[in-house]
Design a protein around this motif. Structure first.
Motif, PDB file in Angstrom:
ATOM      1  N   GLY A  12      61.131  46.048 -12.366  1.00 16.89           N
ATOM      2  CA  GLY A  12      62.024  45.233 -13.184  1.00 16.89           C
ATOM      3  C   GLY A  12      62.171  45.785 -14.587  1.00 16.89           C
ATOM      4  O   GLY A  12      63.272  45.808 -15.155  1.00 16.89           O
ATOM      5  N   ALA A  13      61.070  46.259 -15.157  1.00 16.07           N
ATOM      6  CA  ALA A  13      61.117  46.827 -16.505  1.00 16.07           C
ATOM      7  C   ALA A  13      61.892  48.147 -16.510  1.00 16.07           C
ATOM      8  O   ALA A  13      62.659  48.425 -17.446  1.00 16.07           O
ATOM      9  CB  ALA A  13      59.701  47.036 -17.028  1.00 16.07           C
ATOM     10  N   LEU A  14      61.697  48.958 -15.493  1.00 17.47           N
ATOM     11  CA  LEU A  14      62.451  50.215 -15.401  1.00 17.47           C
ATOM     12  C   LEU A  14      63.948  49.931 -15.299  1.00 17.47           C
ATOM     13  O   LEU A  14      64.761  50.587 -15.964  1.00 17.47           O
ATOM     14  CB  LEU A  14      61.986  51.015 -14.183  1.00 17.47           C
ATOM     15  N   GLU A  15      64.299  48.979 -14.458  1.00 14.21           N
ATOM     16  CA  GLU A  15      65.706  48.613 -14.310  1.00 14.21           C
ATOM     17  C   GLU A  15      66.298  48.159 -15.646  1.00 14.21           C
ATOM     18  O   GLU A  15      67.395  48.567 -16.026  1.00 14.21           O
ATOM     19  CB  GLU A  15      65.812  47.506 -13.268  1.00 14.21           C
ATOM     20  N   GLU A  16      65.543  47.322 -16.360  1.00 15.34           N
ATOM     21  CA  GLU A  16      66.021  46.840 -17.652  1.00 15.34           C
ATOM     22  C   GLU A  16      66.174  47.984 -18.652  1.00 15.34           C
ATOM     23  O   GLU A  16      67.142  48.038 -19.421  1.00 15.34           O
ATOM     24  CB  GLU A  16      65.065  45.783 -18.203  1.00 15.34           C
ATOM     25  N   PHE A  72      67.176  54.768 -13.301  1.00 16.85           N
ATOM     26  CA  PHE A  72      67.606  53.985 -12.141  1.00 16.85           C
ATOM     27  C   PHE A  72      67.187  54.670 -10.837  1.00 16.85           C
ATOM     28  O   PHE A  72      66.838  53.991  -9.861  1.00 16.85           O
ATOM     29  CB  PHE A  72      69.116  53.781 -12.166  1.00 16.85           C
ATOM     30  N   THR A  73      67.227  55.983 -10.814  1.00 14.56           N
ATOM     31  CA  THR A  73      66.786  56.715  -9.621  1.00 14.56           C
ATOM     32  C   THR A  73      65.313  56.439  -9.341  1.00 14.56           C
ATOM     33  O   THR A  73      64.913  56.233  -8.185  1.00 14.56           O
ATOM     34  CB  THR A  73      67.027  58.221  -9.810  1.00 14.56           C
ATOM     35  N   ARG A  74      64.509  56.418 -10.369  1.00 13.58           N
ATOM     36  CA  ARG A  74      63.086  56.120 -10.206  1.00 13.58           C
ATOM     37  C   ARG A  74      62.871  54.688  -9.711  1.00 13.58           C
ATOM     38  O   ARG A  74      62.042  54.434  -8.827  1.00 13.58           O
ATOM     39  CB  ARG A  74      62.361  56.330 -11.536  1.00 13.58           C
ATOM     40  N   ALA A  75      63.627  53.743 -10.271  1.00 11.54           N
ATOM     41  CA  ALA A  75      63.504  52.344  -9.839  1.00 11.54           C
ATOM     42  C   ALA A  75      63.883  52.202  -8.368  1.00 11.54           C
ATOM     43  O   ALA A  75      63.215  51.488  -7.605  1.00 11.54           O
ATOM     44  CB  ALA A  75      64.378  51.449 -10.713  1.00 11.54           C
ATOM     45  N   LEU A  76      64.943  52.891  -7.944  1.00 12.30           N
ATOM     46  CA  LEU A  76      65.374  52.808  -6.553  1.00 12.30           C
ATOM     47  C   LEU A  76      64.392  53.491  -5.612  1.00 12.30           C
ATOM     48  O   LEU A  76      64.267  53.104  -4.441  1.00 12.30           O
ATOM     49  CB  LEU A  76      66.767  53.423  -6.408  1.00 12.30           C
ATOM     50  N   ALA A  77      63.682  54.511  -6.097  1.00 13.26           N
ATOM     51  CA  ALA A  77      62.652  55.136  -5.270  1.00 13.26           C
ATOM     52  C   ALA A  77      61.518  54.154  -4.990  1.00 13.26           C
ATOM     53  O   ALA A  77      60.904  54.183  -3.917  1.00 13.26           O
ATOM     54  CB  ALA A  77      62.118  56.388  -5.964  1.00 13.26           C
ATOM     55  N   LEU A  78      61.246  53.277  -5.954  1.00 13.78           N
ATOM     56  CA  LEU A  78      60.194  52.266  -5.773  1.00 13.78           C
ATOM     57  C   LEU A  78      60.671  51.092  -4.938  1.00 13.78           C
ATOM     58  O   LEU A  78      59.920  50.531  -4.129  1.00 13.78           O
ATOM     59  CB  LEU A  78      59.710  51.784  -7.146  1.00 13.78           C
ATOM     60  N   GLU A  79      61.941  50.673  -5.150  1.00 12.10           N
ATOM     61  CA  GLU A  79      62.523  49.552  -4.392  1.00 12.10           C
ATOM     62  C   GLU A  79      63.966  49.907  -4.023  1.00 12.10           C
ATOM     63  O   GLU A  79      64.898  49.607  -4.770  1.00 12.10           O
ATOM     64  CB  GLU A  79      62.487  48.263  -5.210  1.00 12.10           C
ATOM     65  N   GLU A 128      69.616  45.736  -5.980  1.00 16.28           N
ATOM     66  CA  GLU A 128      71.062  45.815  -6.205  1.00 16.28           C
ATOM     67  C   GLU A 128      71.426  46.237  -7.614  1.00 16.28           C
ATOM     68  O   GLU A 128      72.291  47.103  -7.810  1.00 16.28           O
ATOM     69  CB  GLU A 128      71.701  44.450  -5.900  1.00 16.28           C
ATOM     70  N   ARG A 129      70.791  45.628  -8.603  1.00 14.80           N
ATOM     71  CA  ARG A 129      71.187  45.943  -9.986  1.00 14.80           C
ATOM     72  C   ARG A 129      70.765  47.347 -10.396  1.00 14.80           C
ATOM     73  O   ARG A 129      71.397  47.949 -11.257  1.00 14.80           O
ATOM     74  CB  ARG A 129      70.628  44.894 -10.944  1.00 14.80           C
ATOM     75  N   ALA A 130      69.736  47.869  -9.771  1.00 19.66           N
ATOM     76  CA  ALA A 130      69.382  49.263 -10.045  1.00 19.66           C
ATOM     77  C   ALA A 130      70.448  50.195  -9.496  1.00 19.66           C
ATOM     78  O   ALA A 130      70.814  51.199 -10.138  1.00 19.66           O
ATOM     79  CB  ALA A 130      68.011  49.582  -9.450  1.00 19.66           C
TER      80      ALA A 130
END
Length: 499
Positions: free
Chosen positions: A197-201, A230-237, A241-243
Motif C-alpha cells: 500500500g505504501a509503495l502504491e501511494e 508500481f512494477t515493484r508493487a505489482l510484483a508483490l500483489e 488495481e490501483r497499482a
C-alpha cells in the motif's frame, strides 16, 4: 455461664476434673481467651475472643481494609472514567480520520462534478488540511494511519493544483502538500520497505509531482521512478488495481514525453500497449471510472503521437474514439470533470480538421461545440481546469475564424483566450505550465490581432510570449519540441509587429 454450667453439672463426669482446671478457665475468661467449657463453639466465638484481646490491632486492621476498599472503589471509578474518556477520544479521532478522507475523496469528487462549487471546494480543502495536520501530530501513529495521512496529503495536492482532477488552481499549495505526502510515505517505507500500500501511494505521489514539472529531464526521471515503483508493487500483489492504473498512467506520461521530445513515432507502440492492457483488464466498481478516464487520456495521447508523426487521418481516428467515449459518459450523467474532457476532445478534433483541406467549417463547429459546453458549465461559477480548457478552445476558434476571413470575430475570441492565460499566470507566476500556456499562444494571438489591425497589441502579445519562453529556458523547463518549433514564430512576430 458455660463455666458455671460445667462446674455444677449433674453428672460428675461432666464437671471440671479438679480445681486447677476450673481456675484455668476463669483466667482464660478474664483474659478474653476461649475457655474449655466452650470447646464445641464455632469460629465466630473464637474470632470474637481474638478481637476482644486485640482491640487496637483489630481497629487498625479494619481501618486498613476500609482504606483499601475505598481505594479499590476509587480506582475502579477512575478507571471506568478513563476508559470512557479514552473511548470517546478514540471515537472522535476515528471521526476526524474518516471525515478528512471523506472530504478529500467522495465529497470533493461530488462537488467537483457540480458547477459553481469552487468556493465550497476551497473551504473543504482548507478544512481537510487542518484535519490532516491534527492527524499528523499523533505520537507513534500506527502504519495504517501513516498511510492514510500520506494518501490524504497527496490527494490534497491534487485538489489544490494537480491535473487529473478539477483542481483549485493553487500549484504552490499543491507543491507543499505533495512534499508532506512524500515525507510521510518515506518514513513509513523506511520501517516497512515491502508495504504494498505504501509503495502504491509513493507511485501516485511521483505521478502527482510530475504534473508540477515542466517538460524536461527531471519529469522523465519522475516518470521512470513512478513506473519502477508500481512494477515493484505489482510484483508483490499482481491483482492490485490501483497499482496497475498507476503503471499505465506512467506509461501514458512516458508517451507524452516522447511526443514533446520530438519522438512521436516511438510513443505510438508504448501508448498502444498501455491501451490494450487497460482494455483487457476488467476493473471493479471502485476503479472503473478512473480506468475509463485513463483510457480517454491515452486515446488523446495516441492521437497526438499520430498527428506529430505526420499521420493526420490516423490522429483523427483516435480523436473520434476519444470524443465518442466522453460523450457517452456525459450522456449517462452531467459532469464538470467530463465536460473538461469534452473540451479536450473538441480541441483535438478541431485542430486536426483544420489541416484537412475543405474542412474548416467542421473544425469551427467542433471548437464552438466545446466552447459552448465549457461556457455553460462556467456560467455556474469559476473552475480552474475548465477555464484553462476554454482558453485553449478560444484560441483554436480564433485561428479558424481568421482563416475564414472573419478577422474582428477572430480577434475578439483570441483576446478572451489570452486574457484567461494571463490571469492564470498572475495567480501562480512560478508554475511552468502557466508560463507555457502564455508562451505557446503568444505568436498566434499576435498574428490574429495584427490581421485585425491591432498591431501594437500584437507586439505586446509577442513580447509577453517571449518573456515566458525565456523564463522557461532559464528554469530548465523548456521542452525539446518547444525549443525547436515554438521559439522562432515568437521571434518572427516580434520582428514583424514591434518594428
Amino acid at each position: 455461664l458455660a463455666i458455671v454450667a460445667r462446674a455444677t453439672a449433674p453428672d460428675p463426669a461432666d464437671r471440671y476434673a479438679d480445681v486447677p482446671a476450673l481456675l484455668a478457665d476463669l483466667r482464660a475468661y478474664r483474659e478474653h481467651r476461649p475457655v474449655s467449657a466452650r470447646l464445641d463453639a464455632d469460629w465466630r466465638y473464637h474470632a470474637a475472643k481474638f478481637l476482644r484481646r486485640h482491640r487496637l490491632g483489630a481497629a487498625v486492621t479494619a481501618a486498613i481494609f476500609a482504606i483499601l476498599a475505598i481505594a479499590a472503589i476509587t480506582a475502579t471509578v477512575l478507571y471506568l472514567r478513563a476508559e470512557q474518556a479514552r473511548a470517546e477520544a478514540e471515537r472522535r479521532f476515528a471521526e476526524v480520520r474518516q471525515l478528512s478522507r471523506f472530504m478529500l475523496f467522495e465529497l470533493y469528487d461530488d462537488l467537483a462534478d457540480s458547477p459553481g462549487t469552487l468556493a465550497s471546494r476551497v473551504r473543504l480543502a482548507d478544512t481537510a488540511r487542518r484535519y490532516l495536520e491534527q492527524l499528523q501530530r499523533v505520537p507513534d501513529a500506527p502504519a495504517d494511519l501513516r498511510l492514510d495521512i500520506a494518501s490524504g496529503w497527496r490527494r490534497l495536492a491534487a485538489v489544490e493544483g494537480l491535473s487529473g482532477v478539477s483542481s483549485l488552481g493553487r500549484p504552490d499549495r499543491a507543491q507543499q502538500a505533495i512534499d508532506r505526502a512524500q515525507a510521510e510515505i518515506d518514513a513509513l517505507l523506511a520501517d516497512r520497505p515491502d508495504d504494498v500500500g505504501a509503495l502504491e501511494e509513493l507511485g501516485w505521489i511521483e505521478l502527482g509531482r510530475w504534473t508540477l514539472q515542466g517538460n524536461n529531464a527531471a519529469s522523465e526521471r519522475t516518470t521512470a521512478r513512478a513506473a519502477a515503483i508500481f512494477t515493484r508493487a505489482l510484483a508483490l500483489e499482481p491483482q492490485r488495481e490501483r497499482a496497475l492504473l498507476g503503471l499505465l498512467t506512467a506509461r501514458r506520461n512516458a508517451g507524452y514525453e516522447l511526443i514533446w521530445s520530438d519522438r512521436p513515432a516511438e510513443a505510438i507502440p508504448l501508448l498502444q500497449a498501455a491501451l490494450d492492457r487497460l482494455r483487457a483488464r476488467p476493473f471493479g466498481p471502485a476503479a472503473a471510472r478512473e480506468a475509463l478516464a485513463l483510457e480517454v487520456s491515452v486515446l488523446s495521447r495516441l492521437g497526438d503521437a499520430a498527428y506529430y508523426a505526420g499521420d493526420v487521418p490516423g490522429a483523427l481516428d483516435w480523436y473520434h474514439q476519444q470524443d465518442a467515449a466522453v460523450r457517452a459518459e456525459l450522456a449517462r450523467r452531467p459532469s464538470v470533470v467530463w465536460t473538461d474532457k469534452l473540451g479536450e476532445a473538441k480541441f483535438n478534433l478541431s485542430g486536426t480538421l483544420t489541416d484537412i483541406p475543405g474542412r474548416q467549417d467542421e473544425a469551427l463547429a467542433e471548437a464552438e461545440a466545446g466552447v459552448a459546453a465549457l461556457e455553460r458549465a462556467l456560467s455556474f461559477g469559476a473552475d480552474a481546469n475548465l477555464e484553462r480548457r476554454l482558453a485553449i478552445l478560444y484560441s483554436q476558434a480564433a485561428l479558424i475564424l481568421g482563416e475564414l476571413g472573419r478577422g474582428e470575430q477572430a480577434a475578439a475570441m483570441s483576446r478572451r483566450g489570452f486574457a484567461i492565460r494571463l490571469e492564470r499566470l498572475a495567480s501562480a507566476p512560478n508554475d511552468p505550465q502557466n508560463r507555457r500556456t502564455v508562451a505557446v499562444a503568444g505568436a498566434n494571438h499576435a498574428r490574429v490581432l495584427a490581421e485585425a489591425g491591432a498591431v501594437e497589441e500584437a507586439c505586446e502579445a509577442a513580447r509577453a510570449a517571449d518573456r515566458e519562453w525565456t523564463a522557461l529556458r532559464r528554469s530548465g523547463d523548456l521542452g525539446v519540441r518547444d525549443a525547436e518549433n515554438e521559439l522562432q514564430p515568437v521571434a518572427e512576430a516580434i520582428r514583424r509587429y514591434c518594428g
